[in-house]
Design an enzyme around this catalytic site. Structure first.
Site, PDB file in Angstrom:
ATOM      1  N   SER A  45       5.933  -0.488   0.427  1.00 44.20           N
ATOM      2  CA  SER A  45       7.122   0.064  -0.237  1.00 44.20           C
ATOM      3  C   SER A  45       6.681   1.250  -1.085  1.00 44.20           C
ATOM      4  CB  SER A  45       7.796  -0.994  -1.121  1.00 44.20           C
ATOM      5  OG  SER A  45       6.942  -1.337  -2.204  1.00 44.20           O
ATOM      6  N   ILE A 109       3.361  -2.652  -3.790  1.00 43.61           N
ATOM      7  CA  ILE A 109       4.277  -2.086  -4.772  1.00 43.61           C
ATOM      8  C   ILE A 109       3.539  -0.996  -5.530  1.00 43.61           C
ATOM      9  CG2 ILE A 109       3.695  -3.860  -6.506  1.00 43.61           C
ATOM     10  CD1 ILE A 109       6.633  -3.622  -7.484  1.00 43.61           C
ATOM     11  N   ILE A 140      -1.349  -3.456  -5.161  1.00 43.20           N
ATOM     12  CA  ILE A 140      -0.844  -2.461  -6.099  1.00 43.20           C
ATOM     13  C   ILE A 140      -1.199  -1.085  -5.539  1.00 43.20           C
ATOM     14  CG2 ILE A 140      -0.818  -1.653  -8.465  1.00 43.20           C
ATOM     15  CD1 ILE A 140       0.191  -4.573  -8.013  1.00 43.20           C
ATOM     16  N   LYS A 141      -0.185  -0.257  -5.355  1.00 41.52           N
ATOM     17  CA  LYS A 141      -0.402   1.078  -4.778  1.00 41.52           C
ATOM     18  C   LYS A 141      -0.708   2.087  -5.879  1.00 41.52           C
ATOM     19  CE  LYS A 141       1.992   2.607  -1.196  1.00 41.52           C
ATOM     20  NZ  LYS A 141       3.151   2.981  -0.343  1.00 41.52           N
ATOM     21  N   ILE A 142      -1.819   2.786  -5.697  1.00 39.78           N
ATOM     22  CA  ILE A 142      -2.256   3.818  -6.635  1.00 39.78           C
ATOM     23  C   ILE A 142      -2.512   5.092  -5.837  1.00 39.78           C
ATOM     24  CG2 ILE A 142      -4.031   4.520  -8.287  1.00 39.78           C
ATOM     25  CD1 ILE A 142      -4.506   1.567  -8.896  1.00 39.78           C
TER      26      ILE A 142
END
EC number: 2.2.1.2
Length: 370
Positions: A45, A109, A140-142
């Site tokens: 997402s 996310i 966790i998207k970085i």
């Protein structure tokens, strides 16, 4: 029964993820059907996806009203709604997570994209999201900005699994892999179980062709026309070569001996933008062992319908791929300029989507207060 084309892709070593998430997909059973029938083993997402989800239908209305009446701010409401959807998706994918020993069954996310150039705040937001979702299969998207690299290492060092996003250049990808290794080394020093920390590196594909083709069209020669639609694949294939190199080094082997798992390349932006190209181009031509391909549903359906999966289409293409980039350089198309522009545009796009998401929530809050 799984779709035969998608099963063939899975059998070739490609994990199929859906590049979309919404409460509608969760509540109607659509996402469950994709897991059962279309070999989908994960979800990504981003702010644009959540903005689109919240702008359609009324499945968020009750929560929006309740949170507004509870005195929550727009940012708090966005946080609550997005982490709730991701938590529910994580629960749906938990059997896949268990079956694959934590390799797949992942749901991503993204940290607030406005923090893309702030290392410390990105790391803090990553921890906050991880704690809020509270599921072992969340990613966790970085973003892979310069400020993002140390945040990636710091987040991994805390034992939090990371999806590194917005990678366009080979140099930056090598920086991402270095941050991954550094994060695992720090996690190991802190006594963490490396087998529980995983990562993917999201290398964007179609946007490279969109920008390069525009420049080729401006040149307009036969030589330029012959290079249309080749840059994205060449760039991604050379990324896989870099992946093979880094994950065969002694530095990696020492981590692997402690239980670490490779950071898998993930092909992102795989929806075809130019109708002149096959709509399965960035799937069937990027088949290689141990990669992820996250697809918009339209691309997923195209592969299911007529995707010709013909084995590994990456390994052994490296010399040809380098020649594509060299040919572009000879025409005066700067690789560095292209990838730097795409990174800036990528961050800006997510910034704007985040703002639109906040504005949409504020509009619904006003209705709830009326």
């Amino acid at each position: 029964m799984s779709n035969p084309n998608l099963q063939a892709l899975t059998d070739a070593g490609v994990s199929i993820w859906l590049d979309d998430l919404s409460r509608d997909r969760l509540e109607t059973g659509n996402l469950k059907e994709l897991i059962e029938d279309k070999c989908v083993v994960g979800v990504t997402s981003n702010p644009s996806i959540f903005q689109a989800a919240l702008s359609k239908g009324d499945r968020y209305n009750a929560d929006l009203t309740a949170l507004t009446k509870a005195g929550k701010s727009a940012e708090e409401i966005v946080f609550e709604l997005t982490t709730s959807d991701v938590r529910d998706a994580c629960d749906l994918f938990m059997p896949v997570f268990d079956r694959t020993s934590g390799i797949d069954g992942r749901v991503s996310i993204e940290v607030d994209p406005r923090l893309a150039h702030d290392t410390d705040r990105t790391n803090e937001e990553a921890k906050k999201l991880f704690e809020a979702v509270d599921r072992p299969n969340v990613y966790i998207k970085i973003p892979a900005t310069e400020a993002g690299l140390p945040a990636i290492a710091a987040t991994l060092a805390e034992g939090i699994s990371v999806n590194v996003t917005l990678i366009f250049s080979l140099d930056r990808y090598r920086g991402v892999m270095n941050a991954f290794l550094e994060g695992l080394e720090r996690a190991h020093q802190a006594g963490k179980d490396l087998s529980t920390i995983t990562s993917v590196a999201s290398f964007f594909v179609s946007r490279v062709d969109t920008e390069v083709d525009k420049r080729l069209d401006a040149i307009g020669t036969d030589e330029a026309k012959a290079l249309r639609g080749k840059a994205g694949l060449a760039n991604a294939r050379l990324a896989y070569e870099a992946f093979e190199e880094v994950f065969s080094t002694p530095r990696w082997k020492s981590l692997e001996a402690e239980g670490a798992r490779v950071q898998r390349p993930l092909w992102a932006s795989t929806g075809v933008k130019d109708p002149a190209y096959p709509d399965t181009l960035y799937v069937t031509e990027l088949v290689a062992p141990g990669v992820v391909n996250t697809m918009p549903e339209q691309t997923l359906e195209a592969v299911a319908d007529h995707g010709d999966v013909h084995g590994d289409t990456v390994t052994g293409t490296y010399a040809e791929s380098r020649e594509v980039l060299d040919a572009l350089d000879r025409l005066g198309i700067s690789y560095t300029d292209v990838v730097e522009l795409l990174e800036r545009e990528g961050v800006d796009k997510f910034d704007k989507a985040w703002d639109q998401l906040g504005d949409g929530v504020k509009g619904e809050m006003a209705k709830a207060e009326a």
